[in-house]
Design an enzyme around this catalytic site. Sequence first.
Site, PDB file in Angstrom:
ATOM      1  CE1 TYR A   1     -15.071 104.092  -1.359  1.00 40.79           C
ATOM      2  CE2 TYR A   1     -14.103 106.579  -1.399  1.00 40.79           C
ATOM      3  CZ  TYR A   1     -14.903 105.453  -1.925  1.00 40.79           C
ATOM      4  OH  TYR A   1     -15.082 105.557  -3.477  1.00 40.79           O
TER       5      TYR A   1
ATOM      6  CG  PHE B   1     -25.589 107.701  -8.628  1.00 38.12           C
ATOM      7  CD1 PHE B   1     -26.870 108.463  -9.234  1.00 38.12           C
ATOM      8  CD2 PHE B   1     -24.506 108.446  -8.412  1.00 38.12           C
ATOM      9  CE1 PHE B   1     -26.754 109.708  -9.513  1.00 38.12           C
ATOM     10  CE2 PHE B   1     -24.540 109.802  -8.706  1.00 38.12           C
ATOM     11  CZ  PHE B   1     -25.479 110.314  -9.300  1.00 38.12           C
TER      12      PHE B   1
ATOM     13  CE  LYS C   1     -13.203 103.170  -4.638  1.00 41.54           C
ATOM     14  NZ  LYS C   1     -13.675 102.262  -5.738  1.00 41.54           N
TER      15      LYS C   1
ATOM     16  CB  ALA D   1     -31.606  87.814 -10.986  1.00 41.78           C
TER      17      ALA D   1
END
Length: 330
Positions: A157, A26, A161, A50
């Site tokens: 999460y 996105f 980070k 690919a």
Amino acid sequence: MEAQIESGATLRAKRNRTLITGATGFVGQAVVRRILADPSHEVVAPSRRAAAWDDERVRPLCVPDFVTFDRWGDALADVDSVVHCAARVHVMNDEAIDPLTEFRRVNVQGTLTLASQAAAAGVRRFVFISSVKVNGESTRAGSPFTAEQVPAPQDAYGISKQEAEEGLRELSQTTSMEIVVIRPPLVYGPGVKANFASMTRWLRRGVPLPLGAIVNQRSLVALDNLVDLVALALVHPNAAGQTFMVSDGEDVSTTELLHRTAAALGKRARLLPVPMSWLEMAAAVLGKRAVAQRLCGSLQVDISKTCELLGWRPPVSLDEALRKAMRSTA
């Protein structure tokens, strides 16, 4: 300011190739499009499969497993900068036995493996797309998160980070590669999925929602605004070694966001004025406290450092960005 702009333009003329991870995602796709707006620029685009690109300036690279991939050296040849968008993202119902280990494997180990090889290859600047979750999950209204405050991540999460940010800063102390960290809140735009897409479907169908009396403040960032900042962070001399918060520069309540999103759809939001305390009580009974937090809680970010240090302003307004996002879902 004129000297800064001139210096940035000089850097822009010198750079010619950027490696963008998560290039089919996105955010990554939008970064690729923005970088290729410069006709002299090329992109290396690693992805799990690919991918076909309609621009010969994109060099696709198949990376089946981002963490174990050990041939970044060839991919980084003649690369001046890296934008690292790829990550194991936050999920509501994580089925991993040990979520923190999985987040660390991708978001920490994978990031630092790429970054160390990028530094060895002579990459000038590494822009890391982090998350506001490094700061925490909520703020008091009127007390936004800043880039300088002590991190307080509350889930796996956010922890991963934060650890990736710390590892990158340590790497920058022993190499010449410049690190730039950007912490976005919720990103929306054409093609957005998850909760924002669900909200759009409800509004389009005219479903009555019990969200007409929510008094909170939340920061969002339009995809176009985030990508604009990424492009600037790649070249601005003042960005090196810095952490930046980013948003649209206009915070809204959940109720106001629903009204303005409906207006972008050409609809009228059907919102019932259910007290926030009732919603929070119902969420607790149903085991959905996290959902209630996102709907009723505040999460604001302070972008004054970003604006002042880089001379940046969000180029797209909230309403304009909502209209663009809604056109893509028509």
